[in-house]
Design a protein around this motif. Structure first.
Motif, short mmCIF file in Angstrom:
data_model
loop_
_atom_site.label_atom_id
_atom_site.label_comp_id
_atom_site.label_asym_id
_atom_site.label_seq_id
_atom_site.Cartn_x
_atom_site.Cartn_y
_atom_site.Cartn_z
N PRO A 1 0.75 -1.44 0.44
CA PRO A 1 0.70 -2.06 1.76
C PRO A 1 1.92 -2.07 2.72
N ALA A 2 3.16 -2.04 2.00
CA ALA A 2 4.35 -2.12 2.72
C ALA A 2 4.46 -0.86 3.50
N THR B 1 -3.84 -2.07 7.70
CA THR B 1 -3.26 -2.63 6.60
C THR B 1 -3.86 -3.64 5.73
N ILE B 2 -4.72 -4.49 6.30
CA ILE B 2 -5.44 -5.60 5.63
C ILE B 2 -6.25 -4.81 4.83
N GLY B 3 -7.21 -3.82 5.25
CA GLY B 3 -8.10 -3.09 4.29
C GLY B 3 -7.32 -2.53 3.10
N VAL B 4 -6.13 -1.98 3.34
CA VAL B 4 -5.30 -1.28 2.12
C VAL B 4 -4.66 -2.64 1.24
N ALA B 5 -4.45 -3.73 1.55
CA ALA B 5 -4.03 -4.83 0.96
C ALA B 5 -5.26 -5.42 0.21
N CYS B 6 -6.50 -5.49 0.81
CA CYS B 6 -7.62 -6.01 0.07
C CYS B 6 -7.84 -5.03 -1.04
N TRP B 7 -7.84 -3.84 -0.80
CA TRP B 7 -8.02 -2.71 -1.83
C TRP B 7 -7.05 -2.93 -2.89
N VAL B 8 -5.92 -2.89 -2.53
CA VAL B 8 -4.69 -3.21 -3.83
C VAL B 8 -4.78 -4.15 -4.56
N VAL C 1 -0.92 -10.53 -4.66
CA VAL C 1 -1.55 -11.17 -3.36
C VAL C 1 -0.53 -11.53 -2.55
N VAL C 2 0.77 -11.90 -2.89
CA VAL C 2 1.72 -12.44 -2.23
C VAL C 2 2.44 -11.06 -1.28
N ALA C 3 2.40 -10.07 -2.31
CA ALA C 3 3.27 -8.68 -1.83
C ALA C 3 2.36 -8.29 -0.70
N CYS C 4 0.89 -8.23 -0.73
CA CYS C 4 -0.08 -7.45 0.06
C CYS C 4 -0.06 -8.33 1.18
N ALA C 5 0.17 -9.50 1.15
CA ALA C 5 0.24 -10.63 2.35
C ALA C 5 1.43 -10.20 3.21
N LEU C 6 2.46 -9.89 2.50
CA LEU C 6 3.72 -9.60 3.46
C LEU C 6 3.65 -8.55 4.00
N GLY C 7 3.05 -7.34 3.35
CA GLY C 7 2.77 -6.12 3.95
C GLY C 7 1.98 -6.31 5.43
#
Length: 396
Positions: free
Chosen positions: A65-66, A77-84, A110-116
């Motif tokens: 996501p980063a 990016t939200i889609g990538v974060a949800c997948w990861v 979850v936190v790392a993906c949200a930051l991305g």
């Protein structure tokens, strides 16, 4: 061979700016993004299964996501974060680790993906703000210098203009072409200094020229009006604690005859292209730059020179003649201009621009402005708009 029609461009939504849309656009398509994401996940999962390392490799997907935040839209990016998040949390739930291992690793994912996602939103917001500011700056700067080419009743003006600061459209060099009751009036000048600090004095000179060129019948009166404008600007600059500046300028007048009038205010001599040759125009009177009349002691004077039909006049600033190569040698302008004396103005300008770039190795030390002024036959229309310009008044 026919011309290829450009691809249709999707119209901008009402109330949106094309620059802002481009700033928020994705650099990778949804299908390509999805394919790379699946392939990358499959590779990481496969390596994790084959190596059996502890700690596992799957949590390393949080860097995806980063990376997506740099190239993708917020939605992507939200889609990538949800997948990861699904892959990471699912893999930890399926593992045999303790509850707290699963909890902390899932929370970290979850936190790392949200930051991305947050980083992506911040990037796009900043890019849109910069695009909005740049769009406003371009609109303002286009009011300072008229786009080229320009066609008047007496001549056609083509040219190149390259400020030393590549992200701006206006620098310390100025030019203008005005159709007046007295014929076509042209100015090319070079403000002391470079870049944005020199724009104020240049704009003062341009504003005075646009008014005086139309109002004054004598070219020397136009020069006097510019002198007054630059002096007033310098007085204002001194009150603000800024440096005073002078402007070298060449004022030209064309009435359709075989002669042109000129007032040289400390500027470089123009070159006349005629019958396959290029030669300096032998001006006898060269006065001090604008803003320095008090130091000259003599009134400015105009003189005439031959400008037959079929001839072209090349006027330029010292960004051309003072360009240097890697050894420090100056650009051989007259020698090169003689090689292109029989070329059409557009081809000459292209050749000059490319040759300057090659000679200097792409290193600019000053603004570059070059105009090629070509006489037109009598009976042609007045100031007109050519493709790619914003000039309109009459017909060609």
């Amino acid at each position: 061979m026919g011309l290829r029609r450009p691809a249709a461009r999707r119209p901008a939504l009402p109330g949106t700016d094309p620059g802002e849309e481009a700033a928020g656009a994705s650099r990778i398509g949804n299908w390509a993004l999805g394919l790379w994401l699946v392939l990358l996940t499959a590779v990481v999962v496969l390596l994790d299964a084959l190596t059996g390392t502890d700690p596992p490799l799957i949590p390393l997907l949080v860097v995806v996501p980063a990376l997506a935040s740099v190239f993708c839209t917020v939605r992507q990016t939200i889609g990538v974060a949800c997948w990861v998040t699904l892959v990471g949390v699912g893999s930890r739930i399926a593992s045999t680790g303790s509850f707290w291992d699963v909890f902390f690793l899932s929370g970290f994912t979850v936190v790392a993906c949200a930051l991305g996602v947050v980083a992506c939103a911040a990037r796009i917001r900043h890019a849109r703000e910069m695009a909005r500011l740049r769009s406003a700056a371009v609109a303002l700067q286009r009011q300072i210098l008229r786009p080229l080419p320009v066609v008047t009743r007496q001549l056609r003006a083509q040219g190149i203009y390259e400020p030393i600061e590549e992200d701006r459209f206006v620098g310390g060099d100025i030019y203008e072409v005005v159709q007046s009751p007295h014929g076509t009036r042209v100015i090319i000048g070079d403000v002391q200094g470079k870049g944005l600090p020199a724009i104020g004095a240049g704009f003062a000179a341009l504003g005075a020229f646009r008014e005086a060129a139309f109002r004054e019948g004598d070219l020397t009166a136009v020069a006097d009006a510019l002198e007054d404008a630059v002096v007033r600007h310098n007085a204002f600059s001194a009150e603000q604690g800024e440096a005073e500046r002078f402007v070298t300028a060449l004022l030209l007048g064309f009435d359709g005859s075989d002669e042109a009038r000129v007032v040289n205010c400390g500027h470089l001599l123009p070159r006349l292209l005629y019958d396959g040759t290029a030669a300096k125009v032998p001006l006898r009177v060269i006065s001090v730059p604008l803003g320095m009349a008090d130091l000259g002691g003599e009134a400015r004077a105009a003189e005439s020179f031959g400008f037959p039909l079929g001839a072209s006049l090349v006027v330029f600033t010292d960004g051309v003649t003072e360009a240097r190569d890697a050894t420090g040698a100056f650009y051989p302008f007259d020698e090169q201009l003689g090689r292109w004396a029989r070329e059409e103005p557009r081809e000459l300008l292209r050749a000059l621009q490319a040759d300057l770039e090659e000679f200097s190795g792409g290193v600019r030390r000053d603004d570059v402005a070059v105009l090629v002024l070509t006489r037109r036959p009598e009976g042609c229309g007045g100031l007109t708009r050519l493709p790619g310009t914003a000039v309109a008044d009459g017909t060609a």
